[in-house]
Design an enzyme around this catalytic site. Structure first.
Site, PDB file in Angstrom:
ATOM      1  N   CYS A   1       6.484  -0.363   7.240  1.00 41.11           N
ATOM      2  CA  CYS A   1       6.044   0.800   6.466  1.00 41.11           C
ATOM      3  C   CYS A   1       7.181   1.265   5.565  1.00 41.11           C
ATOM      4  O   CYS A   1       8.325   1.348   6.023  1.00 41.11           O
ATOM      5  CB  CYS A   1       5.637   1.918   7.426  1.00 41.11           C
ATOM      6  SG  CYS A   1       5.121   3.415   6.577  1.00 41.11           S
ATOM      7  N   LEU A   2       6.865   1.568   4.312  1.00 39.66           N
ATOM      8  CA  LEU A   2       7.904   2.015   3.372  1.00 39.66           C
ATOM      9  C   LEU A   2       8.561   3.318   3.831  1.00 39.66           C
ATOM     10  O   LEU A   2       9.688   3.615   3.444  1.00 39.66           O
ATOM     11  CB  LEU A   2       7.306   2.209   1.969  1.00 39.66           C
ATOM     12  CG  LEU A   2       6.789   0.937   1.281  1.00 39.66           C
ATOM     13  CD1 LEU A   2       6.076   1.296  -0.021  1.00 39.66           C
ATOM     14  CD2 LEU A   2       7.925  -0.042   1.011  1.00 39.66           C
TER      15      LEU A   2
ATOM     16  N   HIS B   1      -2.103   6.926   7.510  1.00 44.06           N
ATOM     17  CA  HIS B   1      -1.165   7.819   6.806  1.00 44.06           C
ATOM     18  C   HIS B   1      -1.864   9.103   6.381  1.00 44.06           C
ATOM     19  O   HIS B   1      -1.353  10.202   6.586  1.00 44.06           O
ATOM     20  CB  HIS B   1      -0.624   7.136   5.536  1.00 44.06           C
ATOM     21  CG  HIS B   1       0.625   6.338   5.743  1.00 44.06           C
ATOM     22  ND1 HIS B   1       1.785   6.876   6.250  1.00 44.06           N
ATOM     23  CD2 HIS B   1       0.907   5.040   5.474  1.00 44.06           C
ATOM     24  CE1 HIS B   1       2.720   5.932   6.297  1.00 44.06           C
ATOM     25  NE2 HIS B   1       2.210   4.804   5.839  1.00 44.06           N
TER      26      HIS B   1
ATOM     27  N   GLY C   1       0.834  -1.199   0.000  1.00 41.33           N
ATOM     28  CA  GLY C   1       0.000   0.000   0.000  1.00 41.33           C
ATOM     29  C   GLY C   1       0.866   1.244   0.000  1.00 41.33           C
ATOM     30  O   GLY C   1       2.045   1.195   0.383  1.00 41.33           O
TER      31      GLY C   1
ATOM     32  N   GLN D   1       3.092   9.814   1.221  1.00 41.64           N
ATOM     33  CA  GLN D   1       4.348   9.055   1.159  1.00 41.64           C
ATOM     34  C   GLN D   1       5.121   9.338  -0.122  1.00 41.64           C
ATOM     35  O   GLN D   1       6.255   8.884  -0.282  1.00 41.64           O
ATOM     36  CB  GLN D   1       4.079   7.547   1.254  1.00 41.64           C
ATOM     37  CG  GLN D   1       3.615   7.123   2.640  1.00 41.64           C
ATOM     38  CD  GLN D   1       3.504   5.614   2.709  1.00 41.64           C
ATOM     39  OE1 GLN D   1       2.529   5.047   2.244  1.00 41.64           O
ATOM     40  NE2 GLN D   1       4.525   4.963   3.265  1.00 41.64           N
TER      41      GLN D   1
ATOM     42  N   HIS E   1      -3.894   1.034   7.957  1.00 39.25           N
ATOM     43  CA  HIS E   1      -2.543   1.609   7.898  1.00 39.25           C
ATOM     44  C   HIS E   1      -2.508   2.812   6.938  1.00 39.25           C
ATOM     45  O   HIS E   1      -1.981   3.876   7.278  1.00 39.25           O
ATOM     46  CB  HIS E   1      -1.564   0.512   7.451  1.00 39.25           C
ATOM     47  CG  HIS E   1      -0.141   0.944   7.332  1.00 39.25           C
ATOM     48  ND1 HIS E   1       0.863   0.451   8.153  1.00 39.25           N
ATOM     49  CD2 HIS E   1       0.472   1.796   6.479  1.00 39.25           C
ATOM     50  CE1 HIS E   1       2.008   1.020   7.804  1.00 39.25           C
ATOM     51  NE2 HIS E   1       1.810   1.826   6.789  1.00 39.25           N
ATOM     52  N   GLU E   2      -3.114   2.648   5.752  1.00 44.44           N
ATOM     53  CA  GLU E   2      -3.068   3.725   4.752  1.00 44.44           C
ATOM     54  C   GLU E   2      -3.957   4.904   5.151  1.00 44.44           C
ATOM     55  O   GLU E   2      -3.585   6.061   4.951  1.00 44.44           O
ATOM     56  CB  GLU E   2      -3.460   3.204   3.362  1.00 44.44           C
ATOM     57  CG  GLU E   2      -2.563   2.094   2.811  1.00 44.44           C
ATOM     58  CD  GLU E   2      -1.074   2.379   2.909  1.00 44.44           C
ATOM     59  OE1 GLU E   2      -0.659   3.553   2.789  1.00 44.44           O
ATOM     60  OE2 GLU E   2      -0.304   1.428   3.141  1.00 44.44           O
TER      61      GLU E   2
HETATM   62 NI    NI Z   1       3.095   2.943   5.661  1.00 47.00          NI
END
Ligand code: NI
Length: 170
Positions: free
Chosen positions: A93-94, A139, A46, A51, A135-136
């Site tokens: 998480c990226l 964000h 995701g 991000q 999670h998204e």
């Molecule tokens: Ni993330």
């Protein structure tokens, strides 16, 4: 399409609540295509627009594994309208590379938003998809997974982060 730079903790754009999307024109379509390419290249399950440095309520998710068909979801202006149960699972998480931690989330969620054409989209999910959605959406509201863990674990994370930054500068 282009692969975009992924913003990393502690960049400010990750901490700010993103703005709702009102225009579904070519600019938005290009952002979505670039986000999809960036997510698959990372690879991640995701990606939220902040991000890639864009403070808008746009997220792309694909929780399918490599040997499965794509289950790509593009979700605009999403909100969780129902949540139930509880589930603890390891998450990464990226935007926080090389860090994973157990995060407690709802087991099932119902999410309402818009698709890339601006049409209403409702998703009922459990398991990995429910986790990815939460999670998204976190964000997009300016929260990272480290905001969802206990104070002591968060202190450990911060100390480790500061130490690694110091090592990186040597
Ligand atoms: Ni993330």
């Amino acid at each position: 399409m282009a692969i975009l730079r992924i913003t990393k903790y502690p960049e400010e754009v990750l901490k700010k609540k993103t703005e709702p999307v009102k225009e579904f024109g070519p600019g938005l379509q290009k952002l979505i295509d670039d986000m999809i390419e960036t997510m698959y290249a990372a690879p991640g399950v995701g990606l939220a627009a902040n991000q890639v440095g864009v403070s808008k309520q746009v997220t792309v998710i694909d929780v399918s594994s490599r040997d499965e068909a794509s289950s790509l979801i593009v979700l605009i202006n999403p909100e969780i309208i129902h949540a139930e149960g509880e589930d603890s699972c390891e998450e990464g998480c990226l935007s926080i590379p090389e860090y994973t931690t157990i995060v407690k989330r709802a087991e099932k969620v119902k999410v309402r938003g818009l698709d890339r054409s601006g049409a209403l989209l409702e998703i009922e999910a459990e398991g990995l998809l429910a986790r990815a959605l939460q999670h998204e959406i976190d964000h997009l509201n300016g929260f990272l997974l480290i905001d969802r863990i206990g104070r002591i674990k968060r202190e450990f994370f911060r100390k480790r982060f500061v130490r690694e930054q110091a090592v990186g500068k040597e």
